[in-house]
Design a protein around this motif. Structure first.
Motif, short mmCIF file in Angstrom:
data_model
loop_
_atom_site.label_atom_id
_atom_site.label_comp_id
_atom_site.label_asym_id
_atom_site.label_seq_id
_atom_site.Cartn_x
_atom_site.Cartn_y
_atom_site.Cartn_z
N TRP A 1 0.85 -1.20 0.00
CA TRP A 1 0.00 0.00 0.00
C TRP A 1 0.87 1.24 0.00
CZ3 TRP A 1 -5.47 0.01 0.21
CH2 TRP A 1 -6.05 -1.26 0.33
N ARG A 2 0.42 2.26 -0.74
CA ARG A 2 1.15 3.51 -0.80
C ARG A 2 0.20 4.65 -1.16
NH1 ARG A 2 6.21 4.98 -4.86
NH2 ARG A 2 6.71 6.99 -3.95
N VAL A 3 0.53 5.84 -0.70
CA VAL A 3 -0.27 7.03 -1.02
C VAL A 3 0.19 7.59 -2.36
CG1 VAL A 3 -0.82 9.39 -0.33
CG2 VAL A 3 -0.68 7.59 1.41
N TYR A 4 -0.76 7.86 -3.24
CA TYR A 4 -0.48 8.43 -4.56
C TYR A 4 -1.33 9.69 -4.75
CZ TYR A 4 1.73 4.00 -5.96
OH TYR A 4 2.55 2.90 -6.05
N SER A 5 -0.85 10.57 -5.61
CA SER A 5 -1.68 11.71 -5.98
C SER A 5 -2.80 11.20 -6.87
CB SER A 5 -0.85 12.77 -6.73
OG SER A 5 -0.28 12.21 -7.90
N ARG A 6 -3.95 11.83 -6.81
CA ARG A 6 -5.10 11.37 -7.61
C ARG A 6 -4.83 11.62 -9.09
NH1 ARG A 6 -9.84 10.50 -4.82
NH2 ARG A 6 -11.06 11.03 -6.65
N PRO A 7 -5.26 10.69 -9.95
CA PRO A 7 -4.98 10.79 -11.39
C PRO A 7 -5.43 12.10 -12.02
CG PRO A 7 -5.86 8.63 -10.85
CD PRO A 7 -6.00 9.46 -9.61
N GLU A 8 -6.55 12.65 -11.55
CA GLU A 8 -7.06 13.88 -12.16
C GLU A 8 -6.16 15.08 -11.92
OE1 GLU A 8 -10.08 12.80 -8.86
OE2 GLU A 8 -8.65 11.79 -10.16
#
Length: 221
Positions: free
Chosen positions: A100-107
């Motif tokens: 699991w990892r935090v990512y910026s939202r695609p939009e």
């Protein structure tokens, strides 16, 4: 009347072995904490760890570090994922490459790209993308086979992909004794995939292994 200190619980520092005179010796350094004392409890603690990892972290690793049951960690992870989505945060929590990892939202990709790259495009060349695609679908595969598919020498491109951490050498060599290559966990992270099974169904468009072998043999004549 006995001294109350005789029955007082020992601290982490005094929990080690005692010397002959009863003086506590130095114990292995440990970090002790009570998750219930933190604002937000265990869920916030998990969130804090996720904010500092630079690669996906497994549920088991989180459970071990925070001394929580794995099922509780899984529940908290899914709750955080739902919370971020409901609140339309600029980031999201995703399960990728077994962790699991935090990512910026695609939009928000255009905003992030502009900030990080500052107008400079650090993208792979068309040759690198084509070579990477062949390796992804035919792995483990040798450079000779990749060259046969693409019709050009790929030695330089393969070195570039290795240096970027997208592919790696396989420990076992092929039947011909040639080095074999496969994609890495970093490759999955960059594409946002949990496993190679999630790759688009492009394999049918690549030459069969027998055809590739024939092309290699013809190239050696």
């Amino acid at each position: 009347m006995s001294d109350a200190s005789e029955h007082a619980p020992e601290t982490v520092a005094s929990a080690g072995e005692r010397s002959a005179d009863g003086t506590p010796e130095a114990a292995d350094e440990q970090i002790a904490f009570d998750l219930s004392t933190f604002p937000g409890g265990a869920r916030s603690a998990i969130e804090a760890v996720l904010m500092v990892v630079d690669e996906p972290v497994t549920e088991l690793s989180l459970a071990s570090a925070l001394e929580l049951p794995v099922e509780d960690v899984v529940e908290h992870l899914h709750a955080l994922e739902q919370e971020y989505s409901t609140q339309q945060r600029g980031f999201t929590l995703r399960s990728v490459a077994g962790g699991w990892r935090v990512y910026s939202r695609p939009e928000f990709a255009p905003v992030v790209e502009k900030f990080v790259l500052d107008g400079q495009q650090a993208r792979l060349t068309q040759a690198s993308l084509e070579t990477l695609a062949v390796i992804a679908y035919r792995q483990p595969v040798s450079r000779a086979r990749v060259s046969a598919v693409r019709g050009v020498n790929v030695d330089g491109v393969v070195r570039t992909l290795v240096s970027r951490g997208l592919i790696e050498e396989v420990d076992d060599v092929g039947e011909s004794g040639a080095l074999l290559y496969r994609t890495t966990t970093y490759f999955l992270q960059r594409l946002g995939l949990s496993s190679l099974d999630e790759l688009p169904a492009l394999a049918p468009y690549l030459p069969d292994v027998d055809v590739i072998d024939e092309l290699i043999e013809e190239g050696h004549r």
